[in-house]
Design a protein around this motif. Sequence first.
Motif, PDB file in Angstrom:
ATOM      1  N   ALA A 183       0.852  -1.186   0.000  1.00 42.83           N
ATOM      2  CA  ALA A 183       0.000   0.000   0.000  1.00 42.83           C
ATOM      3  C   ALA A 183       0.884   1.230   0.000  1.00 42.83           C
ATOM      4  O   ALA A 183       1.658   1.445   0.938  1.00 42.83           O
ATOM      5  CB  ALA A 183      -0.919   0.008   1.220  1.00 42.83           C
ATOM      6  N   VAL A 211       2.306  -3.749   4.124  1.00 40.18           N
ATOM      7  CA  VAL A 211       1.401  -3.543   5.256  1.00 40.18           C
ATOM      8  C   VAL A 211       0.670  -4.841   5.550  1.00 40.18           C
ATOM      9  O   VAL A 211       0.223  -5.538   4.638  1.00 40.18           O
ATOM     10  CB  VAL A 211       0.377  -2.425   4.952  1.00 40.18           C
ATOM     11  N   MET A 221      -2.533  -6.733   6.560  1.00 39.26           N
ATOM     12  CA  MET A 221      -3.974  -6.498   6.557  1.00 39.26           C
ATOM     13  C   MET A 221      -4.710  -7.812   6.826  1.00 39.26           C
ATOM     14  O   MET A 221      -4.072  -8.848   7.055  1.00 39.26           O
ATOM     15  CB  MET A 221      -4.414  -5.862   5.229  1.00 39.26           C
ATOM     16  N   ALA A 266      -8.597  -3.464   6.874  1.00 35.15           N
ATOM     17  CA  ALA A 266      -7.464  -3.086   7.717  1.00 35.15           C
ATOM     18  C   ALA A 266      -7.543  -3.726   9.096  1.00 35.15           C
ATOM     19  O   ALA A 266      -6.547  -3.763   9.817  1.00 35.15           O
ATOM     20  CB  ALA A 266      -7.397  -1.564   7.859  1.00 35.15           C
ATOM     21  N   CYS A 308     -15.964  -4.208  10.007  1.00 40.72           N
ATOM     22  CA  CYS A 308     -15.374  -4.950   8.883  1.00 40.72           C
ATOM     23  C   CYS A 308     -16.186  -6.196   8.567  1.00 40.72           C
ATOM     24  O   CYS A 308     -16.435  -6.511   7.393  1.00 40.72           O
ATOM     25  CB  CYS A 308     -13.935  -5.327   9.212  1.00 40.72           C
ATOM     26  N   ILE A 360      -8.853   0.272  -1.964  1.00 40.16           N
ATOM     27  CA  ILE A 360      -9.317  -0.982  -1.370  1.00 40.16           C
ATOM     28  C   ILE A 360     -10.715  -1.363  -1.865  1.00 40.16           C
ATOM     29  O   ILE A 360     -11.034  -2.553  -2.000  1.00 40.16           O
ATOM     30  CB  ILE A 360      -9.273  -0.903   0.172  1.00 40.16           C
TER      31      ILE A 360
END
Length: 259
Positions: A129, A134, A136, A155, A161, A248
């Motif tokens: 990213a 990163v 995730m 995330a 989520c 995303i």
Amino acid sequence: MSRRGLSNAEIQRRTGISQPTIRKYIAMDDFSPQAPSLQSRPSILDPYKPFVDEILLGDQRVWRKQRHSAKRIYERLLDETAYDGGYGTVKNYVRRRKAEISAASDCYMELVWAPGEAQADFGDVDVLAGGERVRMHFLVLSFPFSNMGFCQLFAGETSECVCQGLRDIFEHIGCVPTRIVFDNATGAGRRRGQSVTEADLFRRMKAHYGFEATYANPRAGNEKGNVERKVYWCRQHLFTPAPSVDDIELFNAELLSRW
């Protein structure tokens, strides 16, 4: 229950709730939280419940004919603690806890899954990213009967989520599972024995879409083996090598189109 075809009379028989109340909630389409109600009155036994629980759990490892009765636990409370309440309070709590402990020990593994039943779990993955690597999380929803599965990247593993991922998958496939089995660590809820605490946002989403939710035992991946394999498959086939994620929402739309 009504969506599964049960009559109001049958729902009343199973739950003990009056038919006017049943009709009121069947007609509702807004499950927003109401003003908080008064909390139940604390019990004089509350500080001593861990003491009682320790005795009852210890009884699971001894001969059944030599286990504590409610009367014997009450006598030990008087002798070994500062409890000065009545026997009836102890008897009622012991009866309820024995039933919960017994139910928790009567678990079994589901080997046959009906059409429309699903399993959900999160997996971890590294993505690129902004040029940086990163860590995730991706939500996987699998259907053991057909062996289909879908995933969405986020995330975190919060209830927001979970709800967003499920909604996007529901809209993509054009239907809603009848029941979803969740891992005990997801943001939907958490199970301890037979007691389940669900996130308020997820509870309202579940009521809106009309599906059931059950929760696997802690550290019991065998209870949701299909989604465990789907998590591995997604990591190997959709996230290896580490993909570049600039938007995303577009990336998640592409994930759904690849199934």
